[in-house]
Design a protein around this motif. Structure first.
Motif, mmCIF file in Angstrom:
data_model
loop_
_atom_site.group_PDB
_atom_site.id
_atom_site.type_symbol
_atom_site.label_atom_id
_atom_site.label_comp_id
_atom_site.label_asym_id
_atom_site.label_seq_id
_atom_site.Cartn_x
_atom_site.Cartn_y
_atom_site.Cartn_z
ATOM 1 N N UNK A 1 0.609 -1.150 -0.105
ATOM 2 C CA UNK A 1 -0.075 -0.156 0.059
ATOM 3 C C UNK A 1 0.933 1.330 -0.159
ATOM 4 N N UNK A 2 0.417 2.306 -0.524
ATOM 5 C CA UNK A 2 1.133 3.568 -0.782
ATOM 6 C C UNK A 2 0.297 4.676 -0.125
ATOM 7 N N UNK A 3 0.984 5.690 0.536
ATOM 8 C CA UNK A 3 0.510 6.686 1.042
ATOM 9 C C UNK A 3 -0.010 7.723 -0.014
ATOM 10 N N UNK A 4 0.162 7.473 -1.172
ATOM 11 C CA UNK A 4 -0.440 8.515 -2.320
ATOM 12 C C UNK A 4 -2.038 8.695 -2.075
ATOM 13 N N UNK A 5 -2.833 7.782 -1.675
ATOM 14 C CA UNK A 5 -4.091 7.936 -1.529
ATOM 15 C C UNK A 5 -4.564 8.722 -0.682
ATOM 16 N N UNK A 6 -3.681 9.239 0.017
ATOM 17 C CA UNK A 6 -4.025 10.264 1.307
ATOM 18 C C UNK A 6 -4.793 11.286 0.568
ATOM 19 N N UNK A 7 -5.742 11.865 1.404
ATOM 20 C CA UNK A 7 -6.692 13.050 0.807
ATOM 21 C C UNK A 7 -5.747 14.092 0.854
ATOM 22 N N UNK A 351 -1.907 9.178 14.113
ATOM 23 C CA UNK A 351 -2.930 8.482 13.864
ATOM 24 C C UNK A 351 -4.199 8.871 13.105
ATOM 25 N N UNK A 352 -4.117 10.361 12.975
ATOM 26 C CA UNK A 352 -4.864 10.976 11.855
ATOM 27 C C UNK A 352 -4.543 10.692 10.529
ATOM 28 N N UNK A 353 -3.244 10.474 10.102
ATOM 29 C CA UNK A 353 -2.788 10.196 8.856
ATOM 30 C C UNK A 353 -3.448 8.981 8.404
ATOM 31 N N UNK A 354 -3.045 8.036 9.342
ATOM 32 C CA UNK A 354 -3.383 6.341 9.365
ATOM 33 C C UNK A 354 -4.956 6.301 9.143
ATOM 34 N N UNK A 355 -5.805 6.946 9.867
ATOM 35 C CA UNK A 355 -7.245 6.953 9.872
ATOM 36 C C UNK A 355 -7.645 7.407 8.526
ATOM 37 N N UNK A 356 -7.120 8.434 7.969
ATOM 38 C CA UNK A 356 -7.609 8.951 6.566
ATOM 39 C C UNK A 356 -7.047 7.940 5.581
ATOM 40 N N UNK A 357 -6.097 7.683 5.662
ATOM 41 C CA UNK A 357 -5.543 6.399 4.739
ATOM 42 C C UNK A 357 -6.427 5.343 4.633
ATOM 43 N N UNK A 358 -6.635 4.636 5.778
ATOM 44 C CA UNK A 358 -7.564 3.407 6.022
ATOM 45 C C UNK A 358 -9.095 3.878 5.308
ATOM 46 N N UNK A 359 -9.591 4.876 5.515
ATOM 47 C CA UNK A 359 -11.007 5.431 5.092
ATOM 48 C C UNK A 359 -10.865 5.574 3.653
ATOM 49 N N UNK A 360 -9.929 5.318 2.828
ATOM 50 C CA UNK A 360 -10.029 5.262 1.405
ATOM 51 C C UNK A 360 -10.311 4.002 0.981
ATOM 52 N N UNK A 361 -10.236 2.799 2.136
ATOM 53 C CA UNK A 361 -10.592 1.337 1.620
ATOM 54 C C UNK A 361 -11.876 0.993 2.305
ATOM 55 N N UNK A 376 -12.668 8.929 13.911
ATOM 56 C CA UNK A 376 -13.430 8.408 13.068
ATOM 57 C C UNK A 376 -13.047 8.852 11.800
ATOM 58 N N UNK A 377 -12.944 8.004 10.818
ATOM 59 C CA UNK A 377 -12.607 8.192 9.494
ATOM 60 C C UNK A 377 -13.603 7.681 8.156
ATOM 61 N N UNK A 378 -13.943 8.775 7.510
ATOM 62 C CA UNK A 378 -14.780 8.583 6.485
ATOM 63 C C UNK A 378 -14.454 9.188 5.205
ATOM 64 N N UNK A 379 -14.235 8.594 3.883
ATOM 65 C CA UNK A 379 -13.874 8.833 2.497
ATOM 66 C C UNK A 379 -12.714 9.980 2.713
ATOM 67 N N UNK A 380 -11.694 9.396 3.350
ATOM 68 C CA UNK A 380 -10.505 10.210 3.253
ATOM 69 C C UNK A 380 -10.372 11.358 4.295
ATOM 70 N N UNK A 381 -11.293 11.442 5.277
ATOM 71 C CA UNK A 381 -11.146 12.593 6.253
ATOM 72 C C UNK A 381 -11.353 11.958 7.460
ATOM 73 N N UNK A 382 -10.612 12.438 8.456
ATOM 74 C CA UNK A 382 -10.709 12.006 10.036
ATOM 75 C C UNK A 382 -11.438 13.042 10.723
ATOM 76 N N UNK A 383 -12.239 12.615 11.571
ATOM 77 C CA UNK A 383 -12.976 13.465 12.823
ATOM 78 C C UNK A 383 -12.343 13.052 13.999
ATOM 79 N N UNK A 384 -11.945 14.136 14.656
ATOM 80 C CA UNK A 384 -11.157 13.940 16.018
ATOM 81 C C UNK A 384 -12.064 13.969 17.097
ATOM 82 N N UNK A 385 -12.041 12.974 18.122
ATOM 83 C CA UNK A 385 -12.919 12.891 19.328
ATOM 84 C C UNK A 385 -12.131 12.920 20.238
ATOM 85 N N UNK A 386 -12.490 14.111 21.211
ATOM 86 C CA UNK A 386 -11.716 14.291 22.371
ATOM 87 C C UNK A 386 -11.727 13.281 23.510
ATOM 88 N N UNK A 387 -10.654 12.911 24.262
ATOM 89 C CA UNK A 387 -10.873 11.923 25.226
ATOM 90 C C UNK A 387 -12.113 12.375 26.411
#
Length: 472
Positions: A1-7, A351-361, A376-387
Motif C-alpha cells: 500500500x502507498x500513502x499516495x491515496x491520502x486526501x 493516527x490522524x494520517x493512518x485513519x484518513x488513509x484507511x478510510x479510502x478503503x 473516526x475516518x470517512x471518505x479520506x477525512x478524519x474526525x477527531x474525538x476528544x478523550x
C-alpha cells in the motif's frame, strides 16, 4: 500500500452525517432459557482452583444452588473436576448485576429472535485476571504490555506463580467484552428496540466451556455454537500492573478451530452486523471460515466489521487481513499502533494520517489513541474525538468498550460522527476507570439514557457513497 491515496484536503471538516443502519421494527427480544443447569464461578481457593456451582432458576425469580465443585489446574495447565461439600455464596457485584438482567427477562418467552442485530465471530476464551507487580513479571521473564501465546506447561507455571494473588475468571476475549457492553447498552428500549446480540466461536465440552457459555448467556449474549466434543476451552491470563498496563498470555486450546458449517451460515443469514475478531487470523485455516462468513454476510446484505485486535496479529497475517478488509469490511476497529501497521506507516506517522488513509478503503474507520483521544475516518477525512476524562484504573478492555459504542450508535441511528464518537469515548472512559473489562449494567443504562436525545430528530441520510454500505 502507498500513502499516495491520502486526501489532499488538510482543512478541518465539520462532523459529517451518515446512515449505516436505518430503524427497523422487525425485532424480537432475545430471551434467556432458564431450563437446565449452568456453571457459575464463585471464587478461588488455594493453588489453581476454580470454584463452580451448578445454578438453576425457579419460578418467581428465586435462585437455587447445589453440587458445588472445584476445578483445579495441574502443572501442565489441564483442568479437572472434584467434589466439594462446602456451600458458598457469591457476592461479586458483577454477578448481582447479571442476576438483575435475568430477573428482567425471567417472565417472558424463551424463544430466540428472528434476527440478530449483531453476531460476533471470535475466540471464546476464559480470562484469568489478576493484579501483579513488575517484579512478578520479571521473575517469570514476561515483557510488560505484550501478548504471548503459551502452551499447557507455561499456563500451569503462571497459574502456580499466581497462587495467593487476587484474581478471578470471566467469559473473556476482546470480542465478548464488546458484545456484552453492547447487549447492556441495548438491554432496554431507550431510543429504539432492545438489541439482540449473539456470538459464534469454539469452546470445548469441558467445564470451562460450560462456564463461558453460561456467563455470556447471563449477560444477554447468546453463544450459539455447539461445544467441541473432547475439546479444551482456550484461556487468557491477563496480568495488570499498578500502572494500568496489561500483559496477556493466551492458551488457544484444542477447541480453537472454527469451521464454516450450515449452523454458522444460518446465523449469518439472520444478522444485521457481523463482527469478525482479528485474533481469529492467528488460528490455523480460520481464514477460510472468515472469508466464507464475510461472503455470506455480504450476500445477505449485512454489514461486516473487523477488529484489528493486536499489532503482532496484523504483522504476521498482513495479507490475510487486507484480503478481508479490502474486499468485505464496512467498519474497521483499531488503535493507533494497529492502524499504522495496517498502513505500513512508521511510528512517527500520526493516527490522524493512518485513519484518513484507511478510510479510502473502508467506509468507516475507528482509531483509538489512548488518553489522547480517537478518530473516526470517512471518505479520506478524519474526525477527531476528544478523550472523555477519567482516572485510569485498568486499561484492559478500553478499545473493546469503544467499539461497542460505535456499534451502538450505528444500530440506534446516530448520524453525527462526533456524537457517536463522544458516546464511545465515554463508554471507554467508564471501563478504564474501574477494575475489570466489562461495562456494568448500571453504567450502561446511564450512558444509553444520556445519549438517547441524539436520536430525536436525527436525519437518515448517507454521506459515505460506497457500494459497501448496504441498506438494511
Amino acid at each position: 500500500m502507498s500513502p499516495l491515496f491520502l486526501s489532499s484536503s488538510t482543512s478541518p471538516i465539520s462532523s459529517p452525517t451518515f446512515s449505516l443502519y436505518p430503524y427497523s421494527s422487525l425485532y424480537l427480544r432475545h430471551q434467556i432459557r432458564h431450563g437446565g443447569t449452568s456453571l457459575k464461578l464463585l471464587g478461588f481457593g488455594g493453588g489453581e482452583r476454580l470454584k463452580l456451582v451448578y445454578m438453576g432458576k425457579r419460578a418467581r425469580g428465586f435462585l437455587w444452588a447445589s453440587s458445588v465443585s472445584k476445578c483445579r489446574a495441574d502443572k501442565r495447565g489441564d483442568f479437572g473436576m472434584y467434589d466439594d461439600e462446602e456451600d458458598e455464596t457469591d457476592t461479586d457485584a458483577e454477578t448481582e448485576e447479571e442476576e438483575e438482567e435475568l430477573k428482567e427477562t425471567s417472565g417472558s418467552s424463551s424463544s430466540l429472535p428472528e434476527r440478530w442485530d449483531v453476531l460476533g465471530l471470535g475466540q471464546a476464551m476464559v480470562d484469568f485476571s489478576g493484579v501483579v507487580d513488575d517484579e512478578f513479571l520479571e521473575r517469570l521473564g514476561l515483557e510488560k504490555g505484550t501478548r504471548k501465546v503459551i502452551n499447557h506447561e507455561e499456563r500451569g507455571r503462571v497459574l502456580q506463580a499466581m497462587d495467593g494473588c487476587s484474581y478471578k475468571a470471566a467469559a473473556g476475549g476482546s470480542l465478548s467484552n464488546s458484545l456484552v457492553a453492547l447487549a447492556r447498552l441495548g438491554g432496554k428500549p431507550i431510543g429504539g428496540p432492545v438489541l439482540n446480540v449473539a456470538m459464534a466461536g469454539s469452546v470445548g465440552s469441558d467445564p470451562l466451556g460450560g462456564f463461558y457459555r453460561a456467563k455470556l448467556r447471563r449477560a444477554n449474549v447468546n453463544f450459539c455454537s455447539a461445544p467441541i466434543k473432547d475439546g479444551t476451552t482456550g484461556t487468557v491470563i491477563v496480568l495488570t500492573t499498578p500502572d494500568a498496563q496489561r500483559t496477556m498470555l493466551a492458551y488457544q486450546g484444542t477447541s480453537s478451530t472454527i469451521n464454516y458449517d450450515p449452523s454458522l451460515a444460518s446465523l449469518i443469514s439472520k444478522t444485521s452486523i457481523l463482527v469478525v475478531e482479528g485474533y481469529l487470523f492467528e488460528l490455523h485455516d480460520t481464514i477460510k471460515t472468515i472469508t466464507k462468513a464475510c461472503e455470506e454476510a455480504r450476500r445477505m446484505g449485512a454489514l461486516v466489521a473487523v477488529t484489528a485486535s493486536d499489532v503482532t496479529c496484523i504483522e504476521r497475517h498482513y495479507d490475510d487481513f487486507w484480503e478481508i478488509v479490502g474486499n468485505y469490511a464496512d467498519i474497521v476497529f483499531a488503535n493507533s499502533d494497529e492502524a499504522r501497521a495496517f498502513c505500513h506507516f512508521s511510528s512517527k506517522e500520526s493516527p490522524d494520517s493512518a485513519t484518513r488513509y484507511l478510510s479510502h478503503f473502508v467506509p468507516l474507520v475507528s482509531v483509538t489513541d489512548g488518553p489522547r483521544g480517537s478518530y473516526i475516518g470517512v471518505k479520506g477525512e478524519a474526525v477527531y474525538i476528544p478523550p472523555s476524562p477519567c482516572v485510569p484504573v485498568d486499561t484492559c478492555g478500553a478499545g473493546d468498550a469503544y467499539a461497542s459504542g460505535i456499534l451502538y450508535g450505528i444500530l440506534r441511528g446516530i448520524s453525527d460522527l462526533k456524537g457517536m464518537g463522544a458516546l464511545a469515548a465515554r463508554i471507554a472512559a467508564t471501563v478504564v476507570g474501574q477494575q475489570g473489562t466489562r461495562l456494568s449494567v448500571c453504567h450502561a443504562g446511564e450512558l444509553a439514557g444520556t445519549f438517547a436525545y441524539q436520536l430525536e430528530g436525527s436525519t437518515v441520510t448517507s454521506d459515505i457513497g460506497s457500494d459497501h454500505i448496504s441498506s438494511l
